[in-house]
Design a protein around this motif. Structure first.
Motif, short mmCIF file in Angstrom:
data_model
loop_
_atom_site.label_atom_id
_atom_site.label_comp_id
_atom_site.label_asym_id
_atom_site.label_seq_id
_atom_site.Cartn_x
_atom_site.Cartn_y
_atom_site.Cartn_z
N GLY A 56 0.80 -1.22 0.00
CA GLY A 56 0.00 0.00 0.00
C GLY A 56 0.83 1.27 0.00
O GLY A 56 0.43 2.28 0.56
N MET A 57 1.98 1.24 -0.67
CA MET A 57 2.79 2.45 -0.79
C MET A 57 2.04 3.49 -1.62
O MET A 57 1.25 3.15 -2.48
N GLU A 58 2.30 4.77 -1.37
CA GLU A 58 1.57 5.81 -2.10
C GLU A 58 1.86 5.80 -3.59
O GLU A 58 1.01 6.13 -4.41
N THR A 59 3.10 5.40 -3.95
CA THR A 59 3.41 5.21 -5.36
C THR A 59 4.09 3.86 -5.53
O THR A 59 4.65 3.32 -4.58
N VAL A 60 4.05 3.36 -6.75
CA VAL A 60 4.53 2.01 -7.04
C VAL A 60 5.49 2.08 -8.22
O VAL A 60 5.20 2.73 -9.22
N GLY A 61 6.66 1.45 -8.08
CA GLY A 61 7.61 1.41 -9.19
C GLY A 61 7.19 0.41 -10.24
O GLY A 61 7.00 0.75 -11.40
N ASP A 62 6.99 -0.84 -9.83
CA ASP A 62 6.41 -1.82 -10.73
C ASP A 62 5.57 -2.78 -9.91
O ASP A 62 5.64 -2.79 -8.68
N VAL A 63 4.73 -3.54 -10.60
CA VAL A 63 3.85 -4.48 -9.92
C VAL A 63 4.49 -5.86 -9.97
O VAL A 63 5.06 -6.24 -11.00
N ASP A 64 4.44 -6.58 -8.87
CA ASP A 64 5.04 -7.92 -8.80
C ASP A 64 3.95 -8.95 -8.56
O ASP A 64 3.35 -8.97 -7.50
N PHE A 65 3.69 -9.78 -9.57
CA PHE A 65 2.69 -10.84 -9.41
C PHE A 65 3.40 -12.14 -9.05
O PHE A 65 4.42 -12.48 -9.65
N ILE A 66 2.84 -12.84 -8.06
CA ILE A 66 3.38 -14.14 -7.67
C ILE A 66 2.29 -15.19 -7.86
O ILE A 66 1.15 -15.00 -7.41
N VAL A 67 2.64 -16.27 -8.54
CA VAL A 67 1.67 -17.33 -8.80
C VAL A 67 2.25 -18.66 -8.31
O VAL A 67 3.44 -18.92 -8.50
N GLY A 68 1.41 -19.46 -7.69
CA GLY A 68 1.78 -20.82 -7.34
C GLY A 68 1.17 -21.78 -8.37
O GLY A 68 -0.05 -21.84 -8.49
N SER A 69 2.02 -22.49 -9.13
CA SER A 69 1.52 -23.40 -10.16
C SER A 69 2.62 -24.39 -10.52
O SER A 69 3.80 -24.03 -10.52
N SER A 70 2.23 -25.62 -10.86
CA SER A 70 3.26 -26.57 -11.27
C SER A 70 3.41 -26.63 -12.79
O SER A 70 4.28 -27.33 -13.29
N THR A 71 2.56 -25.86 -13.52
CA THR A 71 2.73 -25.79 -14.98
C THR A 71 2.77 -24.32 -15.41
O THR A 71 1.75 -23.76 -15.81
N PRO A 72 3.95 -23.70 -15.34
CA PRO A 72 4.05 -22.26 -15.59
C PRO A 72 3.78 -21.85 -17.04
O PRO A 72 3.35 -20.71 -17.26
N GLY A 73 4.02 -22.74 -18.00
CA GLY A 73 3.91 -22.37 -19.42
C GLY A 73 2.64 -21.61 -19.79
O GLY A 73 2.70 -20.46 -20.25
N PRO A 74 1.47 -22.24 -19.59
CA PRO A 74 0.23 -21.56 -19.98
C PRO A 74 -0.03 -20.27 -19.19
O PRO A 74 -0.64 -19.34 -19.72
N MET A 121 2.29 -18.10 -18.15
CA MET A 121 3.12 -17.09 -18.81
C MET A 121 2.47 -16.63 -20.11
O MET A 121 2.42 -15.45 -20.41
N ALA A 122 1.98 -17.60 -20.88
CA ALA A 122 1.39 -17.27 -22.18
C ALA A 122 0.17 -16.36 -21.98
O ALA A 122 -0.01 -15.37 -22.69
N TRP A 123 -0.65 -16.69 -20.99
CA TRP A 123 -1.84 -15.87 -20.73
C TRP A 123 -1.44 -14.45 -20.35
O TRP A 123 -1.96 -13.48 -20.88
N PHE A 124 -0.47 -14.34 -19.44
CA PHE A 124 -0.04 -13.04 -18.92
C PHE A 124 0.55 -12.18 -20.04
O PHE A 124 0.17 -11.01 -20.22
N CYS A 125 1.47 -12.74 -20.81
CA CYS A 125 2.13 -11.96 -21.85
C CYS A 125 1.18 -11.62 -22.99
O CYS A 125 1.42 -10.67 -23.74
N GLY A 126 0.10 -12.37 -23.09
CA GLY A 126 -0.85 -12.13 -24.17
C GLY A 126 -2.00 -11.21 -23.77
O GLY A 126 -2.90 -10.96 -24.57
N THR A 182 8.95 -7.27 -22.11
CA THR A 182 10.35 -6.85 -22.07
C THR A 182 11.28 -8.01 -21.72
O THR A 182 12.48 -7.93 -21.97
N ALA A 183 10.74 -9.06 -21.11
CA ALA A 183 11.55 -10.26 -20.83
C ALA A 183 10.59 -11.42 -20.70
O ALA A 183 9.52 -11.30 -20.12
N ARG A 184 10.97 -12.54 -21.30
CA ARG A 184 10.10 -13.70 -21.19
C ARG A 184 10.91 -14.95 -20.90
O ARG A 184 11.78 -15.34 -21.68
N GLY A 185 10.67 -15.53 -19.75
CA GLY A 185 11.37 -16.77 -19.40
C GLY A 185 10.36 -17.83 -19.03
O GLY A 185 9.15 -17.61 -19.13
N GLU A 186 10.86 -18.97 -18.57
CA GLU A 186 9.96 -20.07 -18.24
C GLU A 186 9.12 -19.78 -17.01
O GLU A 186 7.94 -20.10 -16.95
#
Ligand code: DGT
Ligand code: CA
Ligand code: CA
Ligand code: ZN
Length: 584
Positions: free
Chosen positions: A191-209, A211-216, A224-228
Motif C-alpha cells: 500500500g505504498m503511495e506510489t509504485v515502481g512496478d507491480v510484482d505478481f506471484i503465482v503458485g503453479s506446477s505448470t508455468p507455461g500456460p 506465462m502465455a496468458w499473462f504476456c498475451g 520486455t523479458a520472457r522466461g519459463e
C-alpha cells in the motif's frame, strides 16, 4: 457512460479545441455543457435522452445533445477521436506540466514551433520561452522545473492506478485452471503511495500456460523479458509488471519475499538466523548443514507452510500486515506480546471534507448523500471551497449560508440514512486569517482550513500562516497540510513538527487527505504524532460520488502510519461526533 464520464469528455474536448485555437464560444459551449450535466441527476439525464429532450435544457444545443447521446449509449464519440488524432501528442502531453494551460501551449507551438516535450525543455534552457509575451523568466523556470519533475516522477505510478490495473489481472490469474494461488506483492501489496512496478506471484506446477496468458493480455504493450518462470511486461500507461511462477509449495515463501520491503526482509532473515534458520524466497531451512538455502529447500529440508501467516508462527511472531513491512521496527512489535489492532476500512463510519457541484465537485448534494448512504455511512461532511478559491467556484457568505439551510432541510427530510454535516473548506489567506469571518464559521457544523495559494512563501511565513489558522477555535481540522500532489507537485515549505505541536495544543484535528494524489499528511508522521495525542481524520476530499471510495487509499496510509481506530475521528459513532462538534 455516466454523466460524469461524459462531462469529462466534454471538458477534454474544450481543452483540445483551445489547443487548436478554435472559436472561444464553441469552447465555452463544451465547458458549459459539462457544468449542466454535473448539475443533473443521473436518472434525469437518462430520461431526457430517452425522450429526446436533452436539447431543451438551457446550455445544451442540438449538436451537443447529439454528442452527449452518442457518448451515453456507445461510450464513444467519433468527433472526439478525430479531434484527438488531429493534434500532436506532444502538445497534449504538455498539459500535464504544472503552469501550462491550452492557451500557453498554443503560443509556444505557434511562436516557437515546438510540439514535443524535449523541444520545450530545450526552449526553456535557451531562454526562448521567457521571451514570449505573457511568460517571463519566472514562468519559464516553473515550466522547466515541471518538466524535470515529470521525468523524475515518470518512473513511478500512483498506487490507486496501479491497483486498478493489477486487481483484474490477479482475478484473471486465479481463474486459470493451472493456477493454485495468485497475489500481487511488492509495494502494491504494502500500500505504498506510489509504485515502481507491480510484482505478481503465482503458485503453479505448470508455468507455461500462465506465462502465455499473462504476456498475451490485451493491455500488455510490450513484453520486455520472457522466461519459463519469470516474465516482465509494460502496459500502455508505462507501468511495468513482473510475473513469477513458483511451485505451489514455495508460494507462501515467495509471496513474503517479494512483498518486501528489502529492509523488512533483512530484519526477517536476521530473526530466522537468531533461531538457527535461514529464510529466503525458497523456504525456511536449517542454517547449518551442506549447501545453499535453495539447494536445501530443493532437497526438501524446508519447513512446510501452506500460507504466509504460518511463516510468522514459525518465527514466533505475530502476523504483520503488509502495510507495516517497511523495516521500521515491525519485527520487534510482532515479537512483543501485545500486537496492536490497526485501523481497518470497516472501522470508518463516515467521512468529512467532500465537495459538491456548489464548488468544484461533479455531483450534487443529494447525489453525494445517496452515495454515502449506499456505503452504509452514518454521516457525511460536506466542505465546499470558500470564495478566495475562485478558480474552484468557491462559495461566498450568502451561498454557504444557503447551503447550510439546504443541508438542514435535507437532514430533516429523512430521505437518506446518512446524516449530513455542513462545513466549509475555508481558504487560509496568505497571512493566516480565514476567508470567512468567525460569525459565518460559527454557523457551520465543522470547518476544514486549507492552503490553496501563495505556495512559494518562505518556510517561516507558511508555518506561521498555518499555525494561525490551526489556533482559530472555529477550525475543526487542517486540510492537506503540505499541499503536495504526488508525482506532480512538491509540498510547499513548512515546519510540520511545529504545525503538529500547534494542532495538539489547540486540539485541532489534522486530516489524512485520502485522495490517491495527496495522502497528506504523509504516513511517516502519523505514529509519533498520534502517540502525542494528535487526532486524525481520514478525509476522501471527494469531488464526485466515486471519490468517496478513496478512503481505501487513506486506510492504507493510516495502517502504514500504525494508526488505531481510536486515533481516527471518523471511526466515531454519529452521536459522539455530534457531541464533539457541538462542544467546539
Ligand atoms: P517498487 O517496485 O520500487 O515500488 O518497490 P518494491 O518494494 O515493489 O520493490 P521491487 O519491485 O524491486 O521488489 C519487490 C520485492 O522483492 C521487494 O520489496 C523485496 C524483494 N526484493 C527484491 N530485490 C531484493 C533484494 O535484492 N534483496 C532483498 N532482500 N529483497 C529483494
Ligand atoms: Ca515492485
Ligand atoms: Ca519488481
Ligand atoms: Zn483543498
Amino acid at each position: 457512460m455516466t454523466k460524469n464520464e461524459i462531462a469529462e469528455v466534454l471538458e477534454e474536448i474544450a481543452v483540445l479545441l483551445e489547443l487548436k485555437g478554435e472559436n472561444p464560444f464553441k469552447i465555452r459551449a463544451y465547458n458549459g455543457g459539462a457544468r449542466v450535466l454535473e448539475s443533473l441527476e443521473q436518472d434525469e439525464l437518462e430520461r431526457l435522452i430517452a425522450d429526446e429532450k436533452l436539447d431543451s435544457i438551457k446550455g445544451i444545443g442540438t449538436a451537443l445533445a447529439q454528442k452527449i447521446g452518442e457518448l451515453h449509449t456507445t461510450g464513444q464519440l467519433d468527433f472526439f477521436e478525430k479531434l484527438k488524432a488531429s493534434i500532436a501528442p506532444g502538445l497534449v502531453e504538455m498539459l500535464d506540466v504544472p503552469g501550462l494551460g491550452a492557451k500557453k501551449i498554443k503560443a509556444i507551438h505557434e511562436k516557437l514551433g515546438v510540439d514535443m516535450m524535449a523541444g520545450l525543455a530545450q526552449a526553456c534552457a535557451d531562454g526562448r520561452v521567457a521571451g514570449l509575451a505573457g511568460f517571463g523568466a519566472k514562468s519559464q523556470e516553473k515550466i522547466a522545473e515541471g518538466i524535470r519533475n515529470r521525468e523524475a516522477y515518470g518512473k513511478r505510478h500512483l498506487w490507486w492506478k496501479a491497483n486498478e490495473v493489477a486487481r483484474p489481472i490477479v482475478a484473471g490469474l486465479r481463474e486459470l485452471a493451472e493456477v493454485e494461488r495468485a497475489e500481487a506483492a511488492g509495494s502494491l501489496r504494502r500500500g505504498m503511495e506510489t509504485v515502481g512496478d507491480v510484482d505478481f506471484i503465482v503458485g503453479s506446477s505448470t508455468p507455461g500456460p500462465v506465462m502465455a496468458w499473462f504476456c498475451g493480455l490485451p493491455e500488455v504493450k510490450e513484453v520486455t523479458a520472457r522466461g519459463e518462470t519469470k516474465s516482465s511486461v509494460r502496459f500502455g500507461s508505462g507501468l511495468q509488471a513482473d510475473l513469477r511462477v513458483v511451485p505451489p509449495a514455495q508460494f507462501a515463501f515467495a509471496l513474503h519475499h517479494f512483498t518486501g520491503s528489502k529492509d523488512h526482509n533483512v530484519a526477517m532473515r536476521q530473526r530466522a538466523l537468531e533461531r538457527g534458520q535461514s529464510l529466503s524466497e525458497w523456504g525456511l531451512v536449517p542454517a547449518e548443514g551442506d549447501g545453499m538455502a535453495k539447494e536445501k529447500a530443493e532437497r526438501g529440508e524446508s519447513v512446510i507452510i501452506t500460507d504466509e501467516a504460518e511463516l510468522w508462527e514459525q518465527l514466533g511472531l505475530a502476523w504483520v500486515p503488509p502495510a507495516l513491512r517497511e523495516g521500521m521496527g515491525e519485527i520487534e512489535v510482532a515479537a512483543s506480546t501485545q500486537f496492536p489492532r490497526f485501523i481497518e476500512a470497516t472501522d470508518l463510519r463516515g467521512a468529512f471534507h467532500n465537495h459538491t457541484t456548489a464548488s468544484d465537485g461533479r455531483n450534487t448534494l443529494a447525489e453525494m448523500a445517496a452515495a454515502a448512504s449506499e456505503r452504509g455511512w452514518e454521516y457525511l461532511g460536506i466542505a465546499d471551497h470558500s470564495k478566495a478559491s475562485f478558480q474552484a467556484n468557491g462559495l461566498d457568505e450568502e451561498r454557504v449560508l444557503k447551503q447550510v439551510a439546504d443541508i438542514r432541510k435535507l437532514n430533516a427530510g429523512g430521505a437518506y440514512s446518512t446524516h449530513i454535516f455542513s462545513g466549509s473548506e475555508v481558504d487560509i489567506l496568505t497571512d493566516g486569517r480565514l476567508d470567512f469571518s468567525d460569525e459565518i464559521l460559527a454557523q457551520l457544523d465543522y470547518v476544514v482550513a486549507s492552503v490553496h495559494n501563495a505556495f512559494s512563501q518562505s518556510e517561516e511565513e507558511m508555518t506561521q500562516r498555518i499555525i494561525r489558522a490551526v489556533e482559530n477555535p472555529h477550525v475543526t481540522m487542517l486540510g492537506h497540510p503540505t499541499g503536495r500532489v504526488l508525482l506532480r507537485r512538491e509540498a510547499y515549505k513548512v515546519d510540520l513538527a511545529k504545525v503538529i505541536d500547534a494542532a495538539i495544543a489547540n486540539e485541532t484535528i489534522i486530516e489524512l487527505n485520502a485522495s490517491p494524489w495527496r495522502l497528506d499528511l504523509d504516513w511517516r508522521w502519523w505514529q509519533k504524532a498520534a502517540e502525542r495525542g494528535l487526532l486524525c481524520s481520514i478525509n476522501p476530499d471527494a469531488h464526485e460520488c466515486a471519490g468517496l471510495d478513496h478512503v481505501a487509499a487513506g486506510i492504507n496510509a493510516a495502517r502504514k502510519g500504525r494508526l488505531e481506530a481510536h486515533n481516527v475521528f471518523n471511526t466515531r459513532a454519529l452521536a459522539d461526533v455530534q457531541a464533539y462538534l457541538g462542544k467546539r
